[in-house]
Design a protein around this motif. Structure first.
Motif, PDB file in Angstrom:
ATOM      1  N   GLY A   1      -5.351  12.756 -14.102  1.00  0.00           N
ATOM      2  CA  GLY A   1      -6.065  11.904 -15.069  1.00  0.00           C
ATOM      3  C   GLY A   1      -6.750  10.755 -14.381  1.00  0.00           C
ATOM      4  N   ARG A   2      -5.989   9.958 -13.578  1.00  0.00           N
ATOM      5  CA  ARG A   2      -6.614   8.785 -12.971  1.00  0.00           C
ATOM      6  C   ARG A   2      -7.409   9.124 -11.712  1.00  0.00           C
ATOM      7  N   ARG A   3      -6.955  10.121 -10.938  1.00  0.00           N
ATOM      8  CA  ARG A   3      -7.683  10.498  -9.722  1.00  0.00           C
ATOM      9  C   ARG A   3      -8.330  11.881  -9.880  1.00  0.00           C
ATOM     10  N   ILE A   4      -7.540  12.847 -10.410  1.00  0.00           N
ATOM     11  CA  ILE A   4      -8.072  14.206 -10.597  1.00  0.00           C
ATOM     12  C   ILE A   4      -7.941  14.551 -12.076  1.00  0.00           C
ATOM     13  N   ALA A   5      -8.991  15.074 -12.662  1.00  0.00           N
ATOM     14  CA  ALA A   5      -8.915  15.505 -14.065  1.00  0.00           C
ATOM     15  C   ALA A   5      -9.379  16.945 -14.152  1.00  0.00           C
ATOM     16  N   MET A   6      -8.966  17.585 -15.252  1.00  0.00           N
ATOM     17  CA  MET A   6      -9.300  19.007 -15.374  1.00  0.00           C
ATOM     18  C   MET A   6      -9.903  19.278 -16.753  1.00  0.00           C
ATOM     19  N   VAL A   7     -10.909  20.133 -16.780  1.00  0.00           N
ATOM     20  CA  VAL A   7     -11.500  20.596 -18.041  1.00  0.00           C
ATOM     21  C   VAL A   7     -11.202  22.088 -18.138  1.00  0.00           C
ATOM     22  N   PHE A   8     -10.676  22.507 -19.286  1.00  0.00           N
ATOM     23  CA  PHE A   8     -10.253  23.900 -19.434  1.00  0.00           C
ATOM     24  C   PHE A   8     -11.301  24.712 -20.186  1.00  0.00           C
ATOM     25  N   GLN A   9     -11.118  26.049 -20.125  1.00  0.00           N
ATOM     26  CA  GLN A   9     -12.061  26.965 -20.772  1.00  0.00           C
ATOM     27  C   GLN A   9     -12.050  26.800 -22.285  1.00  0.00           C
ATOM     28  N   GLU A  10     -10.857  26.674 -22.839  1.00  0.00           N
ATOM     29  CA  GLU A  10     -10.737  26.682 -24.292  1.00  0.00           C
ATOM     30  C   GLU A  10     -10.222  25.320 -24.787  1.00  0.00           C
ATOM     31  N   PRO A  11     -11.124  24.446 -25.244  1.00  0.00           N
ATOM     32  CA  PRO A  11     -10.687  23.109 -25.641  1.00  0.00           C
ATOM     33  C   PRO A  11      -9.628  23.125 -26.742  1.00  0.00           C
ATOM     34  N   MET A  12      -9.660  24.158 -27.616  1.00  0.00           N
ATOM     35  CA  MET A  12      -8.704  24.185 -28.727  1.00  0.00           C
ATOM     36  C   MET A  12      -7.263  24.245 -28.223  1.00  0.00           C
ATOM     37  N   SER A  13      -7.076  24.845 -27.030  1.00  0.00           N
ATOM     38  CA  SER A  13      -5.701  24.924 -26.534  1.00  0.00           C
ATOM     39  C   SER A  13      -5.322  23.666 -25.753  1.00  0.00           C
ATOM     40  N   ALA A  14      -6.302  22.874 -25.357  1.00  0.00           N
ATOM     41  CA  ALA A  14      -5.989  21.673 -24.590  1.00  0.00           C
ATOM     42  C   ALA A  14      -5.984  20.414 -25.451  1.00  0.00           C
ATOM     43  N   LEU A  15      -6.699  20.455 -26.593  1.00  0.00           N
ATOM     44  CA  LEU A  15      -6.731  19.279 -27.472  1.00  0.00           C
ATOM     45  C   LEU A  15      -5.752  19.505 -28.623  1.00  0.00           C
ATOM     46  N   ASN A  16      -5.207  18.426 -29.140  1.00  0.00           N
ATOM     47  CA  ASN A  16      -4.196  18.541 -30.201  1.00  0.00           C
ATOM     48  C   ASN A  16      -4.874  18.556 -31.578  1.00  0.00           C
ATOM     49  N   PRO A  17      -4.666  19.629 -32.377  1.00  0.00           N
ATOM     50  CA  PRO A  17      -5.389  19.721 -33.652  1.00  0.00           C
ATOM     51  C   PRO A  17      -4.903  18.730 -34.722  1.00  0.00           C
ATOM     52  N   VAL A  18      -3.725  18.124 -34.537  1.00  0.00           N
ATOM     53  CA  VAL A  18      -3.213  17.258 -35.614  1.00  0.00           C
ATOM     54  C   VAL A  18      -3.543  15.779 -35.411  1.00  0.00           C
ATOM     55  N   PHE A  19      -4.166  15.429 -34.279  1.00  0.00           N
ATOM     56  CA  PHE A  19      -4.579  14.037 -34.074  1.00  0.00           C
ATOM     57  C   PHE A  19      -6.106  13.956 -34.022  1.00  0.00           C
ATOM     58  N   THR A  20      -6.633  12.826 -34.440  1.00  0.00           N
ATOM     59  CA  THR A  20      -8.092  12.679 -34.354  1.00  0.00           C
ATOM     60  C   THR A  20      -8.488  12.596 -32.871  1.00  0.00           C
ATOM     61  N   VAL A  21      -9.749  12.926 -32.629  1.00  0.00           N
ATOM     62  CA  VAL A  21     -10.269  12.868 -31.268  1.00  0.00           C
ATOM     63  C   VAL A  21     -10.131  11.450 -30.709  1.00  0.00           C
ATOM     64  N   GLY A  22     -10.457  10.451 -31.532  1.00  0.00           N
ATOM     65  CA  GLY A  22     -10.376   9.054 -31.091  1.00  0.00           C
ATOM     66  C   GLY A  22      -8.958   8.696 -30.672  1.00  0.00           C
ATOM     67  N   ASP A  23      -7.966   9.119 -31.485  1.00  0.00           N
ATOM     68  CA  ASP A  23      -6.569   8.787 -31.156  1.00  0.00           C
ATOM     69  C   ASP A  23      -6.127   9.450 -29.862  1.00  0.00           C
TER      70      ASP A  23
END
Ligand code: SF4
Length: 324
Positions: free
Chosen positions: A91-113
């Motif tokens: 996160g602070r030095r190395i970050a990763m972006v995955f193929q499928e955002p739905m599996s990496a982002l949490n559906p029950v929280f807002t994007v801002g949170d």
């Protein structure tokens, strides 16, 4: 002289599964310099994503293990960091972006949170400062009306917009290194081009280094300075992008290039690589590409070719270029 940021040396990742042992990454070595973009290309199951996960120390152990090799990031051995040091690195030095955002982002929280939580815990920002930073980040990745979209949930975004949110999340703590694992594969072709441009533009603007993972050589032609081609757990060819496209040396790379649609030739049909990737639970002896290779020789069925420098900065693992 170029500054080495990431160095993989003989990295080997193995999984002990109920069905047997699987070596997903076998002796992979490469270097990514500061500000450089490195494309890691290969078919599904070749070991690209496992390599990325090993760098982030996200390979589950067990069943996985790293029996050999080193990963150095900014001179520190990633495999020897303790959990707290590793959390600081991610996160602070190395970050990763995955193929499928739905599996990496949490559906029950807002994007801002979700993004502001990461900012508050990693950078210690106040709630208000974190929300302001999220607005900046959403705007940076091209999300329209970012202040209004703060309180939206992931399912309220389209595929391309979700990938932008992932990118905003990845960039939130100002990392110096980004690993993008097939970030455009799940998107429509027109959106793919936009996201690709966004990622490469960001990398240039923010002076970051990048590993871009894809099965599509055509994609790295636009995005990367250096290309590494991986086949069945082995890095089989690596070099400057122009050199790989103009003068490919490994039969697998040549096969991949022949299978890309081109507008500048008279060829009516694409030439596929015959056969399919070997069973990684029971790979063939010698060069793992030999059952598909039109130039295979006796030695290829016995000896694994080593990656060797065949021209300055151009490496290939193939017996056609002498025994390694
Ligand atoms: Fe083909 Fe032999 Fe080279 Fe493997 S080592 S790619 S089988 S020529």
């Amino acid at each position: 002289m170029a500054e080495r940021v990431l160095e993989l040396d003989d990295l080997t990742v193995r999984f002990h599964l109920k069905r047997g042992e699987l070596t997903a990454v076998d002796g992979v070595s490469f270097v990514v310099n500061r500000g450089q973009t490195f494309g890691l290309v290969g078919e599904s199951g070749s070991g690209k994503s496992v390599t990325a996960r090993a760098i982030m120390r996200l390979v589950p152990t067990p069943p996985g293990e790293i029996p050999r090799g080193r990963i150095l990031f900014e001179g520190r051995s990633v495999l020897e960091l303790d959990d707290e040091e590793m959390r600081a690195l991610r996160g602070r030095r190395i970050a990763m972006v995955f193929q499928e955002p739905m599996s990496a982002l949490n559906p029950v929280f807002t994007v801002g949170d979700q993004i502001s939580d990461a900012l508050r815990s990693n950078l210690g920002l106040s709630r208000r400062a974190a929300r302001e930073r999220v607005v900046e980040l959403l705007s940076l990745v091209g999300i329209p009306s970012p202040r209004r979209r703060l309180d939206s949930y992931v399912h309220e975004f389209s595929g391309g917009m979700r990938q932008r949110v992932m990118l905003a999340m990845a960039l939130s703590c100002n990392p110096t290194f980004l690993i993008a694992d097939e970030p455009t594969t799940a998107l429509d072709v027109t959106i793919q081009a936009t996201i690709l441009e966004l990622i490469t533009g960001m990398i240039e603007r923010l002076g970051m280094s990048l590993i871009f993972i894809t099965h599509n050589l055509g994609v790295v032609a636009h995005a990367c300075d250096v290309i590494g081609v991986i086949y069945a757990s082995h890095l089989v060819e690596m070099g400057d992008k122009r050199e790989i496209f103009r003068n490919p040396q490994h039969p697998y790379t040549i096969g991949l290039l022949n299978s890309i649609p081109r507008l500048d030739t008279q060829a009516k049909y694409l030439v596929p690589i015959k056969g399919s990737v070997c069973n990684m639970m029971a790979p063939p002896r010698g060069c793992k590409f030999h059952p598909r290779c039109t130039q295979a020789m006796d030695v290829c069925r016995e000896e694994i070719p080593k990656l060797r420098e065949i021209a300055p900065g151009h490496f290939a693992a193939c017996h056609l270029h002498g025994r390694g």
